[in-house]
Design an enzyme around this catalytic site. Structure first.
Site, PDB file in Angstrom:
ATOM      1  NE  ARG A   1      -4.067   1.945   2.296  1.00  0.00           N
ATOM      2  CZ  ARG A   1      -4.680   2.546   3.335  1.00  0.00           C
ATOM      3  NH1 ARG A   1      -4.542   1.841   4.466  1.00  0.00           N
ATOM      4  NH2 ARG A   1      -5.624   3.276   3.208  1.00  0.00           N
TER       5      ARG A   1
ATOM      6  N   GLY B   1      -7.584   5.233  21.540  1.00  0.00           N
ATOM      7  CA  GLY B   1      -6.144   4.644  21.426  1.00  0.00           C
ATOM      8  C   GLY B   1      -6.305   3.639  20.487  1.00  0.00           C
TER       9      GLY B   1
ATOM     10  CD  GLN C   1      -6.688  -5.486  14.064  1.00  0.00           C
ATOM     11  OE1 GLN C   1      -7.392  -4.365  13.627  1.00  0.00           O
ATOM     12  NE2 GLN C   1      -6.373  -6.718  13.544  1.00  0.00           N
TER      13      GLN C   1
ATOM     14  CD  GLU D   1       3.511   2.383   6.451  1.00  0.00           C
ATOM     15  OE1 GLU D   1       3.760   3.471   6.002  1.00  0.00           O
ATOM     16  OE2 GLU D   1       3.857   1.100   5.862  1.00  0.00           O
ATOM     17  NE  ARG D   2      -6.242   2.993   7.294  1.00  0.00           N
ATOM     18  CZ  ARG D   2      -7.410   3.034   7.572  1.00  0.00           C
ATOM     19  NH1 ARG D   2      -7.805   4.553   7.655  1.00  0.00           N
ATOM     20  NH2 ARG D   2      -8.146   2.410   8.149  1.00  0.00           N
ATOM     21  NE  ARG D   3      -4.185  -1.333  12.562  1.00  0.00           N
ATOM     22  CZ  ARG D   3      -3.955  -2.664  12.523  1.00  0.00           C
ATOM     23  NH1 ARG D   3      -3.635  -3.118  13.851  1.00  0.00           N
ATOM     24  NH2 ARG D   3      -3.801  -3.406  11.564  1.00  0.00           N
TER      25      ARG D   3
ATOM     26  CD  GLU E   1      -3.468  -5.020   8.076  1.00  0.00           C
ATOM     27  OE1 GLU E   1      -3.800  -4.575   9.245  1.00  0.00           O
ATOM     28  OE2 GLU E   1      -2.718  -4.527   7.271  1.00  0.00           O
TER      29      GLU E   1
ATOM     30  NE  ARG F   1      -7.692  -3.984   8.706  1.00  0.00           N
ATOM     31  CZ  ARG F   1      -7.400  -5.141   9.183  1.00  0.00           C
ATOM     32  NH1 ARG F   1      -6.820  -6.125   8.370  1.00  0.00           N
ATOM     33  NH2 ARG F   1      -7.352  -5.581  10.660  1.00  0.00           N
TER      34      ARG F   1
END
Length: 298
Positions: free
Chosen positions: A53, A72, A75, A93-95, A126, A130
């Site tokens: 991505r 927070g 996951q 990575e987005r989190r 992953e 999504r």
């Protein structure tokens, strides 16, 4: 990367990989989020350089940042240990980016001993789960697995739960001009639009027209056919008419082959020789996939 490895099946098996990337709400028993192995200082995490991505929509990232700031990181990220006490992000990575923007100091992680192949597989799995990858990013991820690790389209299709034609059609998108690929990355064109444009020698100009006029996939297919007809017409007028009629046996053989393949077959035998040509005409890319599979005995 492990480019010298022999071709093999995907990673440790998809069941093992999927257990680590399954969204928490779908875990067996509905037990909620999986407990993290540990909390890691956010500066100890590094991005995966081969993450399939490449684009993170600012508006979506801002929404996630607001959620992370309030609740927070629910996951845990999946990471693998690196030298110097660092951890490379395998999934999430987005989190991580949202946590940075929310100015968190620590983030929950699951530590896994993945090799280079499994890291790429998990990242693709992953994102596909999504629906986060655009078609070009998904195709590039498949290309990485094939080029770097010797995977085949058949193995990828089986392991990722996709059809072989889905994998093959996405891979063809990589042959489009760069400006058309950019339209796909930006979401201005769908994979269906792109598949219709692949056969055109003027894909860039047609893509601009499709985007400007907001044409549907069906309208795009019609546009490509009209363009091809305009290109073929002058050549057809200059082409000398054939005066020789095919004999009954040749016509019968053409009919048998057409029925067997489900596609139009034409035989052109050179009189006085044992040579000639056989032409198979396909109407869709799915028909081409079927023909390739038949010829390769897959």
């Amino acid at each position: 990367m492990a480019g010298s490895k022999k071709p093999r099946g995907l990673g440790r098996g998809l069941s093992a990989l999927m257990s680590d990337v399954q969204p928490e709400e779908t875990r067996e028993g509905g037990a909620g989020p999986r407990r993290p192995d540990l909390l890691v200082p956010i500066e100890k995490l590094v991005a995966n350089p081969n993450q399939p991505r490449r684009r993170f929509a600012p508006e979506h990232l801002q929404e996630l940042t607001n959620s992370v700031r309030e609740k927070g990181v629910i996951q845990p990220l999946i990471v693998r240990p690196k030298d110097g006490g660092l951890y490379e992000i395998v999934a999430g990575e987005r989190r991580w980016r949202a946590a940075q923007a929310a100015q968190l100091h620590e983030i929950p992680v699951l530590v896994r001993e993945f090799d280079d192949v499994e890291v790429l597989e998990v990242a693709i799995i992953e994102n596909i789960q999504r629906a986060d990858l655009n078609p070009i990013e998904e195709a590039a991820g498949y290309r990485q697995l094939m080029d770097n690790f010797g995977h085949t389209q058949e193995k990828l299709a089986e392991a990722l739960g996709k059809s072989r034609s889905h994998i093959a059609n996405l891979m063809r998108l990589m042959n489009l001009p760069e400006d058309v690929q950019e339209f796909l990355r930006e979401g201005l064109l769908s994979a269906g639009h792109a598949r219709a444009l692949i056969t055109s020698e003027n894909a860039s100009e047609l893509a601009k027209k499709v985007v400007k006029e907001g044409l549907s996939v069906r309208a795009t297919e019609a546009l490509v056919k009209r363009e091809q007809a305009a290109v073929d017409a002058p050549a057809a007028r200059l082409k000398p008419r054939k005066t020789e009629e095919k004999d009954a046996d040749t016509r019968a053989l053409e009919g048998d082959l057409s029925a067997a393949l489900g596609m139009k077959v034409s035989l052109a035998h050179q009189n006085g020789t044992e040579s000639g040509s056989l032409t198979v005409r396909y109407e869709t890319l799915e028909e081409l996939d079927s023909l390739c599979a038949l010829l390769s005995n897959t």
